[in-house]
Design a protein around this motif. Structure first.
Motif, PDB file in Angstrom:
ATOM      1  N   ALA A 175       0.777  -0.987  -0.014  1.00 36.19           N
ATOM      2  CA  ALA A 175       0.064  -0.039  -0.040  1.00 36.19           C
ATOM      3  C   ALA A 175       0.816   1.288  -0.053  1.00 36.19           C
ATOM      4  O   ALA A 175       0.503   2.230  -0.549  1.00 36.19           O
ATOM      5  CB  ALA A 175      -0.911   0.096   1.381  1.00 36.19           C
ATOM      6  N   GLY A 176       2.088   1.264   0.462  1.00 32.12           N
ATOM      7  CA  GLY A 176       2.947   2.393   0.595  1.00 32.12           C
ATOM      8  C   GLY A 176       3.931   2.265  -0.578  1.00 32.12           C
ATOM      9  O   GLY A 176       4.754   3.173  -0.719  1.00 32.12           O
ATOM     10  N   GLY A 177       3.511   1.902  -1.396  1.00 29.72           N
ATOM     11  CA  GLY A 177       4.292   1.923  -2.974  1.00 29.72           C
ATOM     12  C   GLY A 177       5.585   1.050  -2.887  1.00 29.72           C
ATOM     13  O   GLY A 177       6.668   1.792  -3.293  1.00 29.72           O
ATOM     14  N   HIS A 178       5.837  -0.073  -2.080  1.00 33.08           N
ATOM     15  CA  HIS A 178       7.165  -0.645  -1.950  1.00 33.08           C
ATOM     16  C   HIS A 178       8.120   0.165  -1.057  1.00 33.08           C
ATOM     17  O   HIS A 178       9.307   0.162  -1.313  1.00 33.08           O
ATOM     18  CB  HIS A 178       7.665  -1.169  -2.959  1.00 33.08           C
ATOM     19  CG  HIS A 178       6.873  -2.109  -3.759  1.00 33.08           C
ATOM     20  ND1 HIS A 178       7.309  -3.143  -4.865  1.00 33.08           N
ATOM     21  CD2 HIS A 178       5.351  -2.870  -3.169  1.00 33.08           C
ATOM     22  CE1 HIS A 178       6.227  -3.784  -5.087  1.00 33.08           C
ATOM     23  NE2 HIS A 178       5.497  -3.821  -4.162  1.00 33.08           N
ATOM     24  N   GLU A 179       7.539   1.223  -0.397  1.00 30.33           N
ATOM     25  CA  GLU A 179       8.521   2.254   0.435  1.00 30.33           C
ATOM     26  C   GLU A 179       8.109   1.644   1.974  1.00 30.33           C
ATOM     27  O   GLU A 179       7.026   1.003   2.047  1.00 30.33           O
ATOM     28  CB  GLU A 179       8.167   3.678   0.419  1.00 30.33           C
ATOM     29  CG  GLU A 179       8.214   4.030  -1.025  1.00 30.33           C
ATOM     30  CD  GLU A 179       9.854   4.079  -1.333  1.00 30.33           C
ATOM     31  OE1 GLU A 179      10.933   4.213  -0.208  1.00 30.33           O
ATOM     32  OE2 GLU A 179      10.530   4.040  -2.394  1.00 30.33           O
ATOM     33  N   TYR A 180       8.838   2.142   3.013  1.00 28.59           N
ATOM     34  CA  TYR A 180       8.739   1.612   4.279  1.00 28.59           C
ATOM     35  C   TYR A 180       8.132   2.580   5.395  1.00 28.59           C
ATOM     36  O   TYR A 180       7.995   2.273   6.278  1.00 28.59           O
ATOM     37  CB  TYR A 180       9.937   1.095   4.772  1.00 28.59           C
ATOM     38  CG  TYR A 180      10.866   0.150   4.300  1.00 28.59           C
ATOM     39  CD1 TYR A 180      10.486  -1.219   4.644  1.00 28.59           C
ATOM     40  CD2 TYR A 180      11.479   0.026   3.212  1.00 28.59           C
ATOM     41  CE1 TYR A 180      10.970  -2.441   3.766  1.00 28.59           C
ATOM     42  CE2 TYR A 180      12.108  -1.083   2.522  1.00 28.59           C
ATOM     43  CZ  TYR A 180      11.627  -2.303   2.754  1.00 28.59           C
ATOM     44  OH  TYR A 180      12.060  -3.464   2.177  1.00 28.59           O
ATOM     45  N   ASP A 181       7.605   3.685   4.783  1.00 30.49           N
ATOM     46  CA  ASP A 181       7.078   4.700   5.559  1.00 30.49           C
ATOM     47  C   ASP A 181       5.811   4.307   6.157  1.00 30.49           C
ATOM     48  O   ASP A 181       5.606   4.456   7.495  1.00 30.49           O
ATOM     49  CB  ASP A 181       6.655   6.025   4.806  1.00 30.49           C
ATOM     50  CG  ASP A 181       8.208   6.619   4.486  1.00 30.49           C
ATOM     51  OD1 ASP A 181       9.098   6.114   3.666  1.00 30.49           O
ATOM     52  OD2 ASP A 181       8.344   7.767   4.561  1.00 30.49           O
ATOM     53  N   LEU A 182       4.898   3.761   5.417  1.00 35.67           N
ATOM     54  CA  LEU A 182       3.361   3.395   5.909  1.00 35.67           C
ATOM     55  C   LEU A 182       3.537   2.255   6.803  1.00 35.67           C
ATOM     56  O   LEU A 182       2.851   1.916   7.572  1.00 35.67           O
ATOM     57  CB  LEU A 182       2.634   3.059   4.534  1.00 35.67           C
ATOM     58  CG  LEU A 182       1.201   2.574   4.882  1.00 35.67           C
ATOM     59  CD1 LEU A 182       0.527   3.578   5.617  1.00 35.67           C
ATOM     60  CD2 LEU A 182       0.510   2.351   3.690  1.00 35.67           C
ATOM     61  N   LEU A 183       4.768   1.061   6.486  1.00 32.73           N
ATOM     62  CA  LEU A 183       4.933   0.132   7.167  1.00 32.73           C
ATOM     63  C   LEU A 183       5.154   0.418   8.590  1.00 32.73           C
ATOM     64  O   LEU A 183       4.542  -0.274   9.411  1.00 32.73           O
ATOM     65  CB  LEU A 183       5.845  -0.638   6.475  1.00 32.73           C
ATOM     66  CG  LEU A 183       6.386  -2.062   7.179  1.00 32.73           C
ATOM     67  CD1 LEU A 183       5.043  -3.113   7.069  1.00 32.73           C
ATOM     68  CD2 LEU A 183       7.526  -2.530   6.760  1.00 32.73           C
ATOM     69  N   PHE A 184       6.195   1.223   8.656  1.00 30.61           N
ATOM     70  CA  PHE A 184       6.695   1.596   9.931  1.00 30.61           C
ATOM     71  C   PHE A 184       5.745   2.539  10.766  1.00 30.61           C
ATOM     72  O   PHE A 184       5.478   2.388  12.170  1.00 30.61           O
ATOM     73  CB  PHE A 184       8.168   2.280  10.075  1.00 30.61           C
ATOM     74  CG  PHE A 184       9.247   1.250   9.850  1.00 30.61           C
ATOM     75  CD1 PHE A 184       9.095   0.015   9.292  1.00 30.61           C
ATOM     76  CD2 PHE A 184      10.490   1.815   9.796  1.00 30.61           C
ATOM     77  CE1 PHE A 184      10.174  -0.982   9.092  1.00 30.61           C
ATOM     78  CE2 PHE A 184      11.550   0.773   9.841  1.00 30.61           C
ATOM     79  CZ  PHE A 184      11.126  -0.535   9.442  1.00 30.61           C
ATOM     80  N   TRP A 185       5.047   3.402  10.131  1.00 31.04           N
ATOM     81  CA  TRP A 185       4.101   4.380  10.754  1.00 31.04           C
ATOM     82  C   TRP A 185       2.992   3.586  11.106  1.00 31.04           C
ATOM     83  O   TRP A 185       2.268   3.937  12.131  1.00 31.04           O
ATOM     84  CB  TRP A 185       3.730   5.480   9.858  1.00 31.04           C
ATOM     85  CG  TRP A 185       4.715   6.485  10.001  1.00 31.04           C
ATOM     86  CD1 TRP A 185       5.675   6.899   9.128  1.00 31.04           C
ATOM     87  CD2 TRP A 185       5.033   7.531  11.042  1.00 31.04           C
ATOM     88  NE1 TRP A 185       6.284   8.137   9.612  1.00 31.04           N
ATOM     89  CE2 TRP A 185       5.823   8.628  10.981  1.00 31.04           C
ATOM     90  CE3 TRP A 185       4.123   7.744  12.393  1.00 31.04           C
ATOM     91  CZ2 TRP A 185       6.117   9.414  11.656  1.00 31.04           C
ATOM     92  CZ3 TRP A 185       4.597   8.566  13.130  1.00 31.04           C
ATOM     93  CH2 TRP A 185       5.580   9.668  12.637  1.00 31.04           C
ATOM     94  N   GLY A 186       2.705   2.470  10.394  1.00 30.04           N
ATOM     95  CA  GLY A 186       1.369   1.803  10.804  1.00 30.04           C
ATOM     96  C   GLY A 186       1.760   0.930  12.059  1.00 30.04           C
ATOM     97  O   GLY A 186       0.803   0.490  12.695  1.00 30.04           O
TER      98      GLY A 186
END
Length: 429
Positions: free
Chosen positions: A171-182
């Protein structure tokens, strides 16, 4: 208590959950959330390599992450005792939230290592606190079942965490921002929920002043029988972890298809999630000493079965055997530390158990892999010796609770415990 009354109060899954206080339900939900949001260790290697760090850096980071988790269990027992369960839970989840988000913005590898160690440590502070509250707010005859539910949350969360993490990653476009913030958001929401619903301290009667000061881990170390239990927990967890480290190496060397390894791992996950609560309805009625010993022994027997020269059948049947040992013994193994010592040292007993169990999960894969390189296929009977030691030490360590005391605990859980065991662990420190 009359037998018919006792049978009527047998701890079924639904009855245990329905009658549990709100704080216990919160903890059980929190265990699930804690594991469900714990996908940092799964994506840590990918995150570090995406930032340009070498394989050597990722190995160091994984080692630091594991060390933080082991130490966190020990510190968690102290925090639960001194700060209360609610405060320890909020500190655990709050620090995990902040540090997880911070990983995205740290400028160098040293800062990342410090944050990784702290976030791993912080996430584990929750475990002894949650187990302590479950023990304090659950009646004696329901504790094995409540810890089976605790383990159910751990296993479901661990199974679903990779899927949740992968979904956020996509969902974060294969970036880690959404993953870690989630992950940070989930931990922070639970911290707020825990603050609103958990009691600062469980409603227990105060310990008489004549009992002396509370003591600490030194008081736990004076309990020689419990030290044997800690050694048994270490040996057991070290053997248990071989399916994640030594087994794939062994199967690759033997030329077995990767399908059989993934099938065995999936089989274990299915058995534990589908059957552990059902089996616990029966095993909770058995003597605790028997349940713990049988669980340890079956895990060793299953691992030893891997060494038979019958190809994939050894992997499948061996996994079935040790999975049966896990679902029979797991809830009792986790429940026993809460009742092994005096009430005022309960969080320290739980913390020391989780420390040794975690240490075994950290050391076991390295030791098993080394033995495989030295012994080849003979690694399995060699590793199974660890389960033999765990079984013997567990049978010696687990105390038999007198029937009269068990009945009194069930009828009057608020009453002060009667000390009948000759081993003394309540000397002042």
């Amino acid at each position: 208590m009359a037998p018919e009354t006792r049978a009527g109060e047998r701890a079924t899954v639904w009855a245990t959950f329905r009658e549990a206080p709100l704080a216990v339900k919160t903890v059980l939900a929190g265990v699930l959330v804690n594991r469900l949001s714990g996908f940092l260790n799964i994506f840590l290697v990918l995150f570090l390599t995406a930032k340009g760090y070498s394989d050597g850096h990722t190995v160091i980071a994984l080692g630091v992450y594991g060390a933080g988790a082991v130490v966190g269990s020990l510190i968690g027992g102290t925090l639960a005792d001194r700060m209360g369960v609610r405060n320890a839970t909020v500190v655990s989840m709050g620090s995990t939230s902040v540090l997880t988000a911070a990983l995205l913005y740290l400028p160098d590898f040293t800062a990342l290592l410090v944050a990784i160690a702290l976030v791993s440590l912080g996430a584990q502070l929750f475990r002894p606190a949650s187990a302590t509250l479950l023990a304090e707010l659950t009646s004696e005859h329901r504790q094995v079942m409540i810890f089976a539910m605790y383990r159910f949350g751990l296993n479901v969360g661990a199974t679903a965490a990779p899927l949740v993490g992968y979904g956020l990653y996509n969902a974060g476009g294969h970036e880690y921002d959404l993953l870690f913030w989630g992950e940070a958001a989930i931990a922070l929401l639970y911290a707020a929920f825990a603050w609103a619903t958990l009691p600062a301290r469980a409603p227990r009667a105060p310990v008489p002043s004549a009992a002396g000061p509370k003591g600490g881990y030194l008081a736990v170390l004076r309990d020689r029988r419990y030290l044997l239990y800690l050694v048994a927990a270490f040996c057991h967890s070290a053997v248990y972890m071989q399916y994640l480290s030594t087994l794939p190496l062994y199967m690759k060397d033997a030329g077995l298809a990767l399908f059989w390894y993934t099938f065995a791992v999936s089989l274990n996950g299915f058995i534990v999630i589908a059957f552990e609560l059902l089996i616990t309805k029966l095993s909770q009625e058995w003597p605790l000493k028997l349940t713990v010993g049988l669980g340890f022994a079956l895990v060793g027997a299953g691992v030893a079965f891997y060494g038979l020269p019958i190809g994939p059948a050894a992997v499948v049947v061996g996994t079935l055997i040790w999975s049966l040992g896990e679902i029979i013994g797991g809830p009792a193994v986790f429940a026993y530390p809460a009742k092994a010592g005096p009430e005022r040292l309960r969080s320290r007993y739980i913390g020391s158990f989780q420390f040794m169990f975690g240490l075994g999960t950290a050391v076991g894969p390295m030791l098993g892999s080394w033995l495989f390189l030295q012994l080849g296929g003979l690694v399995w009977p060699a590793v199974a010796v660890g389960s033999l030691l765990a079984t013997v030490f567990g049978l010696i360590a687990v105390r038999r609770q007198p029937a009269a005391e068990a009945a009194a605990a069930a009828e009057a859980p608020e009453a002060a415990p009667v000390t009948t065991d000759p081993v003394k662990v309540d000397s002042p420190v």
